[in-house]
Write a protein that holds these residues in place. Sequence first.
Motif, short mmCIF file in Angstrom:
data_model
loop_
_atom_site.label_atom_id
_atom_site.label_comp_id
_atom_site.label_asym_id
_atom_site.label_seq_id
_atom_site.Cartn_x
_atom_site.Cartn_y
_atom_site.Cartn_z
N THR A 123 42.03 14.73 15.01
CA THR A 123 42.53 15.03 15.55
C THR A 123 42.78 16.42 16.17
O THR A 123 43.31 17.33 15.25
CB THR A 123 43.59 13.90 16.47
OG1 THR A 123 42.98 14.35 17.90
CG2 THR A 123 44.61 14.41 15.68
N THR A 124 42.33 17.18 17.21
CA THR A 124 43.27 18.21 17.14
C THR A 124 44.70 18.38 18.19
O THR A 124 45.57 19.78 17.96
CB THR A 124 42.02 19.24 18.06
OG1 THR A 124 41.70 18.48 19.29
CG2 THR A 124 40.86 19.14 17.63
N ASN A 125 44.56 17.28 18.28
CA ASN A 125 46.56 17.46 18.96
C ASN A 125 47.32 16.15 19.03
O ASN A 125 46.56 14.69 19.56
CB ASN A 125 46.51 17.51 20.79
CG ASN A 125 47.29 17.46 21.12
OD1 ASN A 125 48.79 16.89 21.33
ND2 ASN A 125 47.77 19.26 22.44
N CYS A 176 40.04 16.61 23.76
CA CYS A 176 40.00 15.88 22.39
C CYS A 176 40.34 14.52 22.14
O CYS A 176 39.31 14.39 20.62
CB CYS A 176 41.66 16.34 22.60
SG CYS A 176 42.83 15.92 20.60
#
Length: 385
Positions: free
Chosen positions: A225-227, A312
């Motif tokens: 995940t990016t966040n 995201c």
Amino acid sequence: MKITIRTRALKTGSRSIYLDFYEKGERWSEYLNLFLVPDDTPDAKRLNDASMAKANEIKSKRLLGIDEDETETGGSEPNQLPKRIFADWLNDYIEGIRRSPSYSQSTYHNYRSTVNIIKAYLQYRRRPRYLMSKIDKKFIAGLLDFMQNTYRNTKSPDNPKEMSQCTLHLHQAILVRMLNAAVNEGIMNSNPFYALDKHERIAKQQAERDYLTKDELLALAEAPTTNETTRRAFLFCCFTGLRYSDVCTLAWRDIKQVDSGLVVSIRAMRKTGKQVTIPLNQSALKWLPDRNGCKPGQRVFDMTSLSACDRCLKKSAVAAGIEKNVSYHTSRHTFATLSLAAGGDLYTVGKLLGHTNILSTQVYADVVMETKIEAVNRISEYFSI
């Protein structure tokens, strides 16, 4: 726009006078309730000259975009409607929406968009000063047709697009509310929308309610995940049913200890204003961040914007091999569907979701029933008896 005076023969021998409108390939008519009598009728020439003079007067007004003489005032008849120009009434109405604390900013923007579309239709028909007393079934049908087939969304001037079915239905609903308000104010006798047949109205599109299965939830939890905060908040909502608007304002004081364990207690949900209390099971608790000495008023999740969260989640879904259109609201659909599939009743699940109408929860029950039917069919195929 070209306007031509035409006549149509009647069985009585007279001829009905009407205006024939033509512009950009579109043609429509307006009957004037004026008639030409046969030549053998007494005073035929005088009567016919008067009718044609009146028809030419009306034609001139239509070319100027005038529906009635603006200097005309209401008569003395007790049942006569006040002469209100539709566009002017719309301006007053939308200003009232803007000033009212009962309406959110997003609701005001939706109403304003509907008003802009109606004004565009009045301009399209060259009738910017159309009177509300003239609004009838035909006018409403023409407006809905204009919305569906002619009007284009102007948010992107370089690439104007037609409106989606969902947006069209929203504008139709707002139009109906405004006309109902006009009836309540005594500006109109009745709402002509209700005279339309079902096929003449804009149908409501059945919304797709994608939800994640148990295996998809596990895959998403393990995918890159990016966040991380977005993922944790999303999975927390999958087990609580909270909306983005509620979880992004969720404070530690909203998580309380009761006799049965920890619960999320929200005094008023952002969308409905309803109070909800949601028990936290082990799956939900797993995705709560460490409190680390945070004060009661501090936020549980440090959320980014909704659009950033959706981007995201879509990337994570692709990485997890999930082909569904995942957005933040998918978490709410997931909670509702899995709760019903696990044996929860409609009333209880509706309460947990903060629904104000049991029909809103019924949609998820229908999804669960489709899944059960598929399971039963697979059993039949397996035994082949």
